[in-house]
Design an enzyme around this catalytic site. Structure first.
Site, short mmCIF file in Angstrom:
data_model
loop_
_atom_site.label_atom_id
_atom_site.label_comp_id
_atom_site.label_asym_id
_atom_site.label_seq_id
_atom_site.Cartn_x
_atom_site.Cartn_y
_atom_site.Cartn_z
N HIS A 27 -9.49 -6.60 -68.51
CA HIS A 27 -8.46 -5.81 -69.19
C HIS A 27 -7.18 -5.69 -68.36
O HIS A 27 -6.13 -5.38 -68.88
CB HIS A 27 -9.00 -4.45 -69.63
CG HIS A 27 -9.12 -3.43 -68.53
ND1 HIS A 27 -10.15 -3.42 -67.63
CD2 HIS A 27 -8.33 -2.40 -68.17
CE1 HIS A 27 -9.99 -2.43 -66.78
NE2 HIS A 27 -8.89 -1.78 -67.09
N HIS A 68 -10.15 -7.86 -61.38
CA HIS A 68 -8.78 -7.34 -61.55
C HIS A 68 -7.84 -7.74 -60.41
O HIS A 68 -6.73 -8.20 -60.63
CB HIS A 68 -8.78 -5.81 -61.66
CG HIS A 68 -9.73 -5.27 -62.69
ND1 HIS A 68 -10.08 -5.96 -63.82
CD2 HIS A 68 -10.39 -4.09 -62.77
CE1 HIS A 68 -10.92 -5.24 -64.54
NE2 HIS A 68 -11.14 -4.10 -63.92
#
Ligand code: BG6
Length: 490
Positions: free
Chosen positions: A204, A266
């Site tokens: 995300h 990430h």
């Protein structure tokens, strides 16, 4: 041929219209879980309000416990209240819920997939009168992926109706494996059942506005790209600090640790965007391939180098958290000094850092430029006039640049000033889109740019696995909650 602005606008509109004109069913596995309640339902609802979901869409919430559609709708409200989230209600939400139905089923029971298939075929034949697109969202722990995917495939649920109609796609959450071996196995299983263009691996962070803007910012401004290399840049810091501790997620976290939780994914995605070469187009293959090349070029850190170039830490009292081993060796903090072995970056350190229970919540990338050797230095006591470009991801999204300017007045001194902007800006009425909205919209659109490719995943594990292995023998540094991690320096 030059594309005119009108032509571009038209083609974007056509693409949106085309994407949204096809009936689409989204099946969510794990529909009673935290992710679905916290992120997926609100994001689908936001897309619905903006008219960004297909006109004919259905959400099928698949989970274990027996419930009717209405009971599931009530369940969403109760869970939102329990978690102190914004409770979605009102006439528009009620209209949205008409598209949401519930399907009881067990992940490992063939009968459940037969029932699901019956339901989906029923929607196609009775409601849409044509073959719809199918999107399967696996909002479940990774150990269930194999069972669900094999069952979907075995029951023919992942086969498109034809080349032109009724695509099928799967959306999967991280983690993709727990080291390079398990990631390879998962990848082999996936590639036996699906083609790469059907698989959407979510990170995300890639869907966050600031991260997407890194490419635009770097490659559309003449000001930055000429200096984006070892000749001008001294170091780059990439960090995700979180004030929160493991917050009751001890059972999950203790088995994972900070590097697997946010480092392998990430932080390395942030590294790729800040360091990659110009993809020369926004085509997903071009962008993903350049991101992958950076992953491949990270200098491995192995053996004795691990202690020299990495620090791992654990906040005090972590071992007292619920479901955490009382002798846990799991890191809640890490810092890595990494290098990229290519002509652009040779010798420039990249500091990758993340921790839980830190002094503040902050995610950012700081690009430190070297000192100018031709500056005018009127300040007494020497100068270290360096520019710093900050890509801010949390708590606010924006970009700022520290530069040096003359202090107004009769005396010639310099002072640091900031040029900055935030994405959420009342003056321009700009608002960022939640990363999950972007994830869902792009997957329906079929755009894989902001999803991780199999090559990227495997290359990231290749870098991270030897560090995790060596950490079994290296020192764990303890730090107080509410600080910036261990005091040890790299
Ligand atoms: C998740 C991690 O992937 O990212 C969490 O599992 C972490 O531990 C979260 O808190 C951070 O994401 P964000 O968007 O809140 O910065």
């Amino acid at each position: 041929m030059k594309t005119t602005k009108t032509a571009k606008t038209k083609s974007a509109k056509n693409q949106k219209d085309y994407t949204l004109s096809k009936p689409t069913i989204i099946v969510i596995f794990g529909a009673t879980g935290d992710l679905c309640i916290r992120k997926l339902i609100p994001s689908f609802f936001n897309l619905y309000k903006k008219g960004m979901l297909p006109q004919n869409f259905r959400i099928v919430a698949f989970s274990r416990r027996p419930m009717t559609d209405e009971q599931y709708h009530d369940f969403i409200k109760e869970e939102q209240q329990k978690r102190k989230l914004t409770v979605l209600e009102g006439p528009e939400f009620k209209k949205f819920l008409k598209h949401v139905s519930y399907q009881e089923g067990l992940f490992d029971e063939p009968e459940s997939y037969k029932n699901l298939k019956k339901k989906l075929i029923g929607m196609d034949t009775k409601e849409f009168k044509r073959c719809s697109n199918k999107l399967f969202y696996l909002a479940v722990p990774p150990d269930l992926y194999q069972t669900i995917l094999k069952n979907l495939s075995y029951h023919g649920l992942t086969i498109a109706c034809s080349d032109g109609e009724g695509w099928t796609r799967i959306l999967i959450e991280k983690p993709f494996g727990r080291d390079d071996e398990t990631a390879k196995k998962l990848d082999q299983m996936l590639s036996k059942l699906f083609r790469e263009e059907q698989i959407f691996r979510i990170d995300h962070y890639l869907a966050k506005e600031t991260l997407q803007n890194i490419l635009m910012f770097r490659f559309s401004n003449m000001l930055f790209e000429p200096t984006w290399n070892k000749n001008f840049i001294e170091k780059i810091e990439i960090k995700i600090y979180e004030k929160i501790d493991v917050q009751g997620r001890g059972a999950f976290y203790d088995n994972i640790g900070a590097l697997r939780d946010v480092g392998q994914n990430h932080i390395l995605r942030m590294l790729a965007l800040i360091a990659m070469e110009n993809p020369h187009s926004l085509d997903s293959n071009a962008v993903r391939s350049e991101r992958y090349k950076v992953m491949k070029s990270i200098q491995p850190i192995e053996g004795k180098d691990v202690d020299k170039y990495t620090i791992r830490g654990q906040y005090k009292d972590y071992r007292k958290e619920k479901s955490v081993d009382s002798n846990s060796q799991t890191e809640t903090y890490f810092k890595i000094k990494a290098f990229i072995n290519n002509a652009r970056w040779k010798g420039v350190p990249f500091y990758l850092e993340s921790g839980k229970a830190m002094k503040e919540s902050k995610a950012e990338i700081l690009v430190h430029l070297k000192e100018s050797n031709a500056y005018l230095c009127p300040n007494e006591g020497g100068c270290d006039f360096k520019n710093v470009i900050a890509f801010k991801i949390q708590p606010e999204e924006g970009i700022s640049i520290r530069f040096w300017a003359k202090k107004p007045g009769l005396v010639s001194t310099l002072e640091p000033r900031e040029l900055s902007f935030l994405y959420n800006d009342a003056a321009t009425n700009h608002k960022t889109v939640d990363a999950y909205e972007r994830v869902l919209f792009d997957c329906i659109k079929g755009d894989q740019t902001f999803f991780t490719s199999t090559d990227e995943v495997l290359a990231s594990w290749k870098f991270v696995t030897p560090i995790i292995e060596s950490w079994k023998k290296s020192k764990l540094h303890f730090y107080d909650k509410g600080t910036f991690g261990p005091t040890t320096k790299l």
